[in-house]
Design a protein around this motif. Structure first.
Motif, PDB file in Angstrom:
ATOM      1  N   ILE A  82       0.846  -1.201   0.000  1.00 54.15           N
ATOM      2  CA  ILE A  82       0.000   0.000   0.000  1.00 54.15           C
ATOM      3  C   ILE A  82       0.879   1.248   0.000  1.00 54.15           C
ATOM      4  O   ILE A  82       0.644   2.182  -0.751  1.00 54.15           O
ATOM      5  CB  ILE A  82      -0.960  -0.004   1.204  1.00 54.15           C
ATOM      6  N   ALA A  83       1.923   1.246   0.828  1.00 53.78           N
ATOM      7  CA  ALA A  83       2.837   2.395   0.879  1.00 53.78           C
ATOM      8  C   ALA A  83       3.502   2.602  -0.473  1.00 53.78           C
ATOM      9  O   ALA A  83       3.613   3.726  -0.959  1.00 53.78           O
ATOM     10  CB  ALA A  83       3.879   2.188   1.973  1.00 53.78           C
ATOM     11  N   SER A  84       3.937   1.518  -1.103  1.00 54.18           N
ATOM     12  CA  SER A  84       4.590   1.615  -2.406  1.00 54.18           C
ATOM     13  C   SER A  84       3.630   2.184  -3.446  1.00 54.18           C
ATOM     14  O   SER A  84       3.992   3.055  -4.240  1.00 54.18           O
ATOM     15  CB  SER A  84       5.067   0.225  -2.824  1.00 54.18           C
ATOM     16  N   THR A  85       2.395   1.712  -3.451  1.00 53.77           N
ATOM     17  CA  THR A  85       1.385   2.202  -4.386  1.00 53.77           C
ATOM     18  C   THR A  85       1.111   3.676  -4.147  1.00 53.77           C
ATOM     19  O   THR A  85       1.017   4.460  -5.094  1.00 53.77           O
ATOM     20  CB  THR A  85       0.082   1.381  -4.244  1.00 53.77           C
ATOM     21  N   SER A  86       1.001   4.096  -2.891  1.00 55.21           N
ATOM     22  CA  SER A  86       0.763   5.498  -2.564  1.00 55.21           C
ATOM     23  C   SER A  86       1.919   6.373  -3.016  1.00 55.21           C
ATOM     24  O   SER A  86       1.705   7.480  -3.511  1.00 55.21           O
ATOM     25  CB  SER A  86       0.571   5.680  -1.055  1.00 55.21           C
ATOM     26  N   ASP A  87       3.139   5.897  -2.855  1.00 58.00           N
ATOM     27  CA  ASP A  87       4.317   6.651  -3.275  1.00 58.00           C
ATOM     28  C   ASP A  87       4.306   6.886  -4.781  1.00 58.00           C
ATOM     29  O   ASP A  87       4.523   7.997  -5.250  1.00 58.00           O
ATOM     30  CB  ASP A  87       5.601   5.932  -2.871  1.00 58.00           C
ATOM     31  N   LEU A  88       4.045   5.824  -5.529  1.00 57.88           N
ATOM     32  CA  LEU A  88       4.001   5.955  -6.989  1.00 57.88           C
ATOM     33  C   LEU A  88       2.849   6.845  -7.426  1.00 57.88           C
ATOM     34  O   LEU A  88       2.994   7.648  -8.351  1.00 57.88           O
ATOM     35  CB  LEU A  88       3.882   4.577  -7.646  1.00 57.88           C
ATOM     36  N   GLU A  89       1.723   6.722  -6.768  1.00 56.74           N
ATOM     37  CA  GLU A  89       0.563   7.544  -7.116  1.00 56.74           C
ATOM     38  C   GLU A  89       0.822   9.012  -6.790  1.00 56.74           C
ATOM     39  O   GLU A  89       0.422   9.906  -7.540  1.00 56.74           O
ATOM     40  CB  GLU A  89      -0.695   7.049  -6.399  1.00 56.74           C
ATOM     41  N   PHE A  90       1.505   9.271  -5.686  1.00 56.99           N
ATOM     42  CA  PHE A  90       1.871  10.649  -5.347  1.00 56.99           C
ATOM     43  C   PHE A  90       2.720  11.259  -6.463  1.00 56.99           C
ATOM     44  O   PHE A  90       2.443  12.359  -6.939  1.00 56.99           O
ATOM     45  CB  PHE A  90       2.637  10.700  -4.016  1.00 56.99           C
ATOM     46  N   LEU A  91       3.738  10.539  -6.896  1.00 54.66           N
ATOM     47  CA  LEU A  91       4.619  11.032  -7.952  1.00 54.66           C
ATOM     48  C   LEU A  91       3.839  11.233  -9.250  1.00 54.66           C
ATOM     49  O   LEU A  91       3.989  12.253  -9.926  1.00 54.66           O
ATOM     50  CB  LEU A  91       5.780  10.060  -8.166  1.00 54.66           C
ATOM     51  N   ARG A  92       2.978  10.283  -9.589  1.00 52.34           N
ATOM     52  CA  ARG A  92       2.169  10.390 -10.810  1.00 52.34           C
ATOM     53  C   ARG A  92       1.263  11.609 -10.751  1.00 52.34           C
ATOM     54  O   ARG A  92       1.179  12.393 -11.696  1.00 52.34           O
ATOM     55  CB  ARG A  92       1.352   9.114 -10.999  1.00 52.34           C
ATOM     56  N   GLN A  93       0.581  11.808  -9.619  1.00 55.45           N
ATOM     57  CA  GLN A  93      -0.327  12.942  -9.459  1.00 55.45           C
ATOM     58  C   GLN A  93       0.438  14.269  -9.493  1.00 55.45           C
ATOM     59  O   GLN A  93      -0.045  15.248 -10.059  1.00 55.45           O
ATOM     60  CB  GLN A  93      -1.109  12.824  -8.148  1.00 55.45           C
ATOM     61  N   LEU A  94       1.633  14.309  -8.901  1.00 57.02           N
ATOM     62  CA  LEU A  94       2.449  15.519  -8.904  1.00 57.02           C
ATOM     63  C   LEU A  94       2.856  15.885 -10.332  1.00 57.02           C
ATOM     64  O   LEU A  94       2.753  17.044 -10.749  1.00 57.02           O
ATOM     65  CB  LEU A  94       3.694  15.313  -8.027  1.00 57.02           C
ATOM     66  N   GLU A  95       3.285  14.897 -11.091  1.00 57.91           N
ATOM     67  CA  GLU A  95       3.682  15.136 -12.475  1.00 57.91           C
ATOM     68  C   GLU A  95       2.487  15.547 -13.331  1.00 57.91           C
ATOM     69  O   GLU A  95       2.599  16.449 -14.169  1.00 57.91           O
ATOM     70  CB  GLU A  95       4.365  13.895 -13.045  1.00 57.91           C
ATOM     71  N   LEU A  96       1.340  14.905 -13.134  1.00 56.62           N
ATOM     72  CA  LEU A  96       0.121  15.277 -13.867  1.00 56.62           C
ATOM     73  C   LEU A  96      -0.285  16.711 -13.549  1.00 56.62           C
ATOM     74  O   LEU A  96      -0.660  17.474 -14.446  1.00 56.62           O
ATOM     75  CB  LEU A  96      -1.035  14.335 -13.500  1.00 56.62           C
ATOM     76  N   PHE A  97      -0.205  17.063 -12.290  1.00 57.39           N
ATOM     77  CA  PHE A  97      -0.577  18.410 -11.848  1.00 57.39           C
ATOM     78  C   PHE A  97       0.287  19.462 -12.538  1.00 57.39           C
ATOM     79  O   PHE A  97      -0.225  20.434 -13.088  1.00 57.39           O
ATOM     80  CB  PHE A  97      -0.444  18.508 -10.320  1.00 57.39           C
ATOM     81  N   ALA A  98       1.585  19.260 -12.530  1.00 63.39           N
ATOM     82  CA  ALA A  98       2.499  20.217 -13.154  1.00 63.39           C
ATOM     83  C   ALA A  98       2.281  20.277 -14.667  1.00 63.39           C
ATOM     84  O   ALA A  98       2.245  21.354 -15.262  1.00 63.39           O
ATOM     85  CB  ALA A  98       3.948  19.853 -12.830  1.00 63.39           C
ATOM     86  N   ALA A  99       2.106  19.110 -15.298  1.00 62.80           N
ATOM     87  CA  ALA A  99       1.913  19.059 -16.743  1.00 62.80           C
ATOM     88  C   ALA A  99       0.614  19.736 -17.178  1.00 62.80           C
ATOM     89  O   ALA A  99       0.535  20.287 -18.279  1.00 62.80           O
ATOM     90  CB  ALA A  99       1.938  17.608 -17.223  1.00 62.80           C
TER      91      ALA A  99
END
Length: 146
Positions: A82-99
């Motif tokens: 769960i922690a690993s999935t949350s970490d990857l999702e955080f990074l994905r959401q951060l990149e999507l937000f900036a893009a």
């Protein structure tokens, strides 16, 4: 008939603004702030995220690298998965937000308090600004504190 995205004016400018203040020191706790911010962008709102002293470590170059390094290691139990999935999702959401045109800011006082150099922040961070500058940049915004 011209189609206008919700929240935007015919000239492409925004008519709604959201300011999210992120004060979590872990990606799992900060993830909801990015999900709210991305939803607002999707609805045509101008959106800014302000990472405070507890959250600014998440947007450093090291913090971003830790996500890719930590998630490449094998996980044993459900909690680690769960922690690993949350970490990857955080990074994905951060990149999507900036893009998508979202604005990512680091709190000046926070950066100074933990002796962080501006060069240590990830390239997704637009800049280091004071709380007063953030309030000015987000004038007439709706504020969400996560």
């Amino acid at each position: 008939m011209q189609s206008i995205r919700a929240g935007t004016q015919p000239n492409g400018s925004f008519d709604r603004k959201l300011a999210v203040i992120c004060s979590h020191d872990n990606r799992q706790g900060a993830l909801p702030s990015l999900m709210i911010a991305n939803a607002a962008l999707g609805q045509g709102s101008e959106c800014h995220i302000f990472f405070t002293v507890l959250g600014v470590n998440l947007v450093t170059r090291q913090g971003i690298r830790d996500v890719t390094h930590e998630t490449s290691r094998p996980r044993v139990g459900l909690t680690e998965s769960i922690a690993s999935t949350s970490d990857l999702e955080f990074l994905r959401q951060l990149e999507l937000f900036a893009a998508a045109g979202g604005h990512i800011w680091a709190c000046q006082l926070s950066v100074e308090t933990i002796n962080l150099g501006v060069e240590q922040l990830d390239d997704l961070v637009e800049g280091v600004i004071s709380a007063a500058e953030f309030i000015k940049a987000t004038d007439h915004a709706r504020y969400v504190f996560v």
